[in-house]
Structure formats: structure tokens, C-alpha cells
Design a protein around this motif. Structure first.
Motif, PDB file in Angstrom:
ATOM      1  N   ASN A 146       0.846  -1.186   0.000  1.00 47.33           N
ATOM      2  CA  ASN A 146       0.000   0.000   0.000  1.00 47.33           C
ATOM      3  C   ASN A 146       0.884   1.239   0.000  1.00 47.33           C
ATOM      4  N   MET A 147       0.431   2.274  -0.694  1.00 48.17           N
ATOM      5  CA  MET A 147       1.244   3.484  -0.854  1.00 48.17           C
ATOM      6  C   MET A 147       1.670   4.104   0.480  1.00 48.17           C
ATOM      7  N   ALA A 148       0.871   4.002   1.511  1.00 51.24           N
ATOM      8  CA  ALA A 148       1.215   4.584   2.805  1.00 51.24           C
ATOM      9  C   ALA A 148       2.471   3.949   3.394  1.00 51.24           C
ATOM     10  N   PHE A 149       2.698   2.685   3.092  1.00 47.94           N
ATOM     11  CA  PHE A 149       3.815   1.983   3.715  1.00 47.94           C
ATOM     12  C   PHE A 149       5.144   2.212   3.007  1.00 47.94           C
ATOM     13  N   TYR A 150       5.109   2.747   1.793  1.00 47.71           N
ATOM     14  CA  TYR A 150       6.357   3.241   1.204  1.00 47.71           C
ATOM     15  C   TYR A 150       6.870   4.374   2.084  1.00 47.71           C
ATOM     16  N   ARG A 164       8.226   0.463  -9.074  1.00 47.63           N
ATOM     17  CA  ARG A 164       7.876  -0.953  -9.215  1.00 47.63           C
ATOM     18  C   ARG A 164       7.160  -1.415  -7.961  1.00 47.63           C
ATOM     19  N   GLU A 165       6.266  -2.366  -8.143  1.00 47.37           N
ATOM     20  CA  GLU A 165       5.505  -2.891  -7.009  1.00 47.37           C
ATOM     21  C   GLU A 165       6.393  -3.707  -6.075  1.00 47.37           C
ATOM     22  N   HIS A 183      15.546  -0.005  -2.436  1.00 47.89           N
ATOM     23  CA  HIS A 183      16.163  -1.021  -3.288  1.00 47.89           C
ATOM     24  C   HIS A 183      15.706  -2.413  -2.875  1.00 47.89           C
ATOM     25  N   HIS A 184      15.121  -3.137  -3.799  1.00 46.12           N
ATOM     26  CA  HIS A 184      14.772  -4.542  -3.576  1.00 46.12           C
ATOM     27  C   HIS A 184      16.067  -5.335  -3.443  1.00 46.12           C
ATOM     28  N   ILE A 199      15.165  -0.700  -8.143  1.00 47.35           N
ATOM     29  CA  ILE A 199      14.619   0.374  -7.306  1.00 47.35           C
ATOM     30  C   ILE A 199      13.095   0.353  -7.395  1.00 47.35           C
ATOM     31  N   ALA A 200      12.455   0.256  -6.237  1.00 47.14           N
ATOM     32  CA  ALA A 200      10.995   0.207  -6.173  1.00 47.14           C
ATOM     33  C   ALA A 200      10.380   1.601  -6.103  1.00 47.14           C
TER      34      ALA A 200
END
Length: 157
Positions: free
Chosen positions: A24-28, A68-69, A97-98, A103-104
């Protein structure tokens, strides 16, 4: 680009996944904020800064670019650079970075130095400013990343 500060590994939790099956966008924002908590003590803004010195920082602006997801159990590290600063403000840039190297997301922030007696924006004490200078020497970015300094808007012809 200078050497980033690199966070500890963070793992995507089940409660962070939305109904689309990805982060979810909030957790980025949570990932970026937790990574800031990793490097803030290095520049003098650790948890004791409010209690010991009655100063803190506030975020005035934050921009995220989702590239990226991320999915459940993904393992990531956040790379952080200090792009610029003056006696009252600091500009940071971060990348999630995954573990596979891609890069996410990127995040960019303008932070304010706050005197809690107001609260009001105020100059940093000299020792904290010096720590910021040292952090910038090690974790600055020259040249800036391509995604840094972007504006949000719809380009019209």
C-alpha cells in the motif's frame, strides 16, 4: 553520486499489503521514514534531541515516485543521501532497493529544524550543523540523482 547511507534490511509485512496484492502506498512512506530514523542519529537528530535539547525536525514536504511494485515478504534496503542543507533546512533523497537490486520507489524530503519552545523553525546548534556537514561529505550526491528535484504537474502543450 556520493555513497548513500544504507538502512538495515526491511521486510514487507502482511498488514502492509493492500487489496491489489502489493505494498500500500502509505507503507512506502513508512519505509522511507524508518530509514530516516536509521540515519538521523548520525546527524544529531536522534530520539534524545527533543528531550535533551528541546529541538526536533519536521517534514515540510515529501515526494514519492512509485517505480515498481513490492509484494509480501520482499526484502529491501533504503539508500539515503543528503542533497543540500542550510542552518534551518535539509533536503534528502532516498531510494528503496529490492534485494535483487532494482529500485521500487524514490522519496525526496525537505526537513525543517524546529525549536520546540515555539514551536518554530530555528537555526541548528553549531555542533549539529557540523554533523550535517560531515554527513553531507560522506553521503551527499554530486551530481544529484536524475529523479531529484522533480515537480508534480500536468505538462500542457
Amino acid at each position: 553520486m556520493g555513497t548513500p547511507h544504507i538502512s538495515e534490511i526491511k521486510t514487507i509485512k502482511p498488514e502492509w499489503i493492500d487489496y491489489n496484492g502489493h505494498l500500500n502506498m502509505a507503507f512506502y512512506n513508512v519505509l522511507f521514514d524508518n530509514a530516516a530514523d536509521d540515519f538521523y542519529p548520525e546527524i544529531g537528530f536522534g530520539p534524545d534531541y527533543v528531550t535533551d535539547r528541546n529541538h526536533t525536525t519536521y517534514t515540510a514536504e515529501f515526494h514519492i515516485c512509485y517505480l515498481r511494485e513490492l509484494h509480501l515478504d520482499a526484502r529491501v534496503r533504503v539508500h539515503s543521501w543528503l542533497l543540500d542543507f542550510d542552518e534551518k533546512r535539509f533536503h534528502t533523497y532516498q531510494e528503496i532497493h529490492h534485494e535483487d537490486g532494482w529500485i521500487a520507489a524514490t522519496g525526496e524530503a525537505l526537513g525543517l529544524h524546529i525549536d520546540m519552545s515555539g514551536p518554530k523553525v530555528a537555526p541548528m546548534p553549531p555542533d549539529v550543523y557540523e554533523r550535517l556537514e560531515k554527513f553531507h561529505e560522506k553521503h551527499g550526491a554530486d551530481p544529484w540523482p536524475d529523479r531529484a528535484g522533480r515537480a508534480i504537474g500536468i505538462k500542457r502543450k
